[in-house]
Structure formats: C-alpha cells, structure tokens
Design an enzyme around this catalytic site. Sequence first.
Site, PDB file in Angstrom:
ATOM      1  N   LYS A 173      -2.454  -1.718   5.609  1.00 10.72           N
ATOM      2  CA  LYS A 173      -3.428  -1.358   4.572  1.00 10.72           C
ATOM      3  C   LYS A 173      -3.504  -2.468   3.529  1.00 10.72           C
ATOM      4  O   LYS A 173      -4.589  -2.821   3.067  1.00 10.72           O
ATOM      5  CB  LYS A 173      -3.032  -0.028   3.915  1.00 10.72           C
ATOM      6  N   GLN A 191       1.804   7.679   0.646  1.00 10.96           N
ATOM      7  CA  GLN A 191       2.025   7.550   2.094  1.00 10.96           C
ATOM      8  C   GLN A 191       2.943   8.674   2.578  1.00 10.96           C
ATOM      9  O   GLN A 191       4.030   8.874   2.060  1.00 10.96           O
ATOM     10  CB  GLN A 191       2.649   6.173   2.388  1.00 10.96           C
ATOM     11  N   ASP A 250      -7.549   9.325  -0.186  1.00  7.69           N
ATOM     12  CA  ASP A 250      -7.233   9.956   1.098  1.00  7.69           C
ATOM     13  C   ASP A 250      -8.049  11.238   1.292  1.00  7.69           C
ATOM     14  O   ASP A 250      -8.048  11.823   2.375  1.00  7.69           O
ATOM     15  CB  ASP A 250      -5.740  10.318   1.129  1.00  7.69           C
TER      16      ASP A 250
END
Length: 298
Positions: free
Chosen positions: A53, A97, A120
């Site tokens: 990422k 995460q 997200d």
Amino acid sequence: MALRLDGKALAAQLERELEARVRAGLGQAGRPPGLAVIRVGHDPASAVYVANKERACGRVGIRSFATHQPADTDQQTLLKTIQQLNRNPAVDGILLQLPLPRGLDGRALLLAIDPDKDVDGLHPLNLGRLLRGEQGPRSCTPAGVMALLQRAGIALEGKRALVVGRSILVGQPMALMLQQANATVTVAHSCTVDLLARCREAELLVVAAGRPGLLGAEAISPGTVVVDVGIHRQPAQREGDRGRLCGDVRAGEVETLASHLTPVPGGVGPMTVVMLLVNTVRCWARSHALDPVLPELH
Ligand code: NAD
C-alpha cells in the site's frame, strides 16, 4: 474462452489517472493527499500488505503516514493515535490494518475513525451511507469489483447476480453495490440450500466464500461473468516453495464456460489496493473543493 478481467492492468491504469489528478490539484490544495496506515504487531501477511500500500501511495503522489505499534500496545494508546490522526489536517485517510493482536477491540477502534477519513469504508456510518445510496468512502474490495465490471463494459442492469458470501467486508456491500447498479441480486451463504442450482441461474457470479476451489464447471452456465474474490495460498509442493495462490473458483474448469473471469492472482486483489488510493484521493479532493475523482466508478 473467457475474457480475462485483468485487475493488475486496470489498477495500473487507475494509478496513472489518480497520479494525474493529484498533480493537477496540488496547486489549489496546497498539499498532497495523505494516508495513515496503522499496523499493530507482527503479522507477516499484514507487513507485506502495508508495504504494498505504501509503495502504491508513492506512485500516485499520496504521502504515507505509517505507524507501526508493538503487539502489546493497549487499546487506549491506539485510540489516542486514531484521535490524533483524525485531527491531523494533512491526513485524508486512516486505515487500521487487520487482523489486530488478540485482546484489542477492533470494532471500537474502527468506530473511532472519523467516517470522512475511513478509506476502508467499514465504519457503520459509511455502511449506512452505502445502504442509502449516499456519498461516502466505499469498502475497497467490492468497489474494486464494480470498477472492473464497469471498465470492462459489462452491463449490470436487470442482470441476475449471485453473491456467494455475506461478510461485512465483501459479500454484504457487494450485494448492495450490485443492487444499486440495478442488478437483481441473490446472496448465498453457508446455510444456502442447493447452492449449485442458485449458481447456475446466475448471469453474474461473485464468489467470496473463503473456500479454496469451492466452485467449478458444475456451478457455471455458459456465458456467465465470474468474479473470484477468494485468495488462498496452496500448500507448498517442495521445500523452499511458497505454494501457489488460488481462488474460490476452479479457474481451469470455468474458463471455457464463463464469458469473463477474474484471475487469481491479478484480478480482484490489485483492485482492492487501488480503491484504497481512489478513496484517499477522493477524500482529499472533497476537503479542498476539487472536482470529483473518477465519479463514474462506484
Ligand atoms: P468471511 O469468512 O468473513 O466470509 C465468508 C462468507 O462465505 C460467509 O458469509 C459464509 O457464510 C460464506 N460461505 C462460507 N462457506 C460457504 C459455502 N460452502 N457455501 C456458501 N457460502 C459460504 O470471508 P471474507 O472476509 O468475506 O473473504 C472471503 C474471501 O475473499 C477470502 O478468501 C478472503 O481471503 C478473500 N478476500 C480477498 C480480498 C482481495 O483483495 N482479493 C479482499 C478481501 C477478502
């Protein structure tokens, strides 16, 4: 032979489009977009995902604010980190995460993220916005599937779509997005009776069951569009080997039947990462009153 829905190529193309948008908006915004990724502990897969990422951010001109906290970090410390990032004007997107080390309450932490920085798309407010068809960051994996279908010119209106899986991360938002595109959507799950018959009725099949090789030729009618979200590493054949990646669909059996098929790897996976960038650049553009970013995508 099925046409390949090449997520790797499309992700690279979208990165170029994002990079151009970031470059064009820098003057008015006065700063680049910023993405903060919070990693806790030492999950090896997470380390790889986060590194990917960060590299992708670099390619499109997004500034990374990486935070790596030890596995024994307590809930309060993480909450404080999130609150600081919520207040930081240089940060447009915050990503926690997952998975988190045992003992941490992931739900409470996700809830603490400012919904307008929730790149997200997992905050309950953003799931609610999706349900109501309102603007807001969308969950990256299903949004990536929508982008693949859209850029391949696959019409969804009136299509019979079956989503296999009903998780909050993939199946549920996928079903909502397909519905908003006017498909007629059925959701199958672990308690569905006669899954194969439901699959054979579908013109679009999105498989997110998390079961390696669950579906093959027996589940596909000729001409079906097949999207395989599953990703699994098979056991290594030899010592030192890493084992090959496979999906929830037995691709070898399906490719002569389906009209379109996403490969694993190189299908949905790269799209998930690029949609995180899309969400971040969109948050940045919105907070600086710039033109909407890739408005044709979900
Ligand atoms: P999950 O385990 O949370 O959910 C799986 C869902 O599938 C559940 O709703 C369950 O009811 C259903 N299911 C399980 N077995 C079934 C069966 N035999 N028949 C019908 N339904 C069944 O998983 P998830 O987080 O939604 O992820 C699904 C898969 O997608 C996993 O393989 C995951 O690794 C993969 N994934 C890939 C990406 C990517 O970027 N490519 C992103 C997220 C998840």
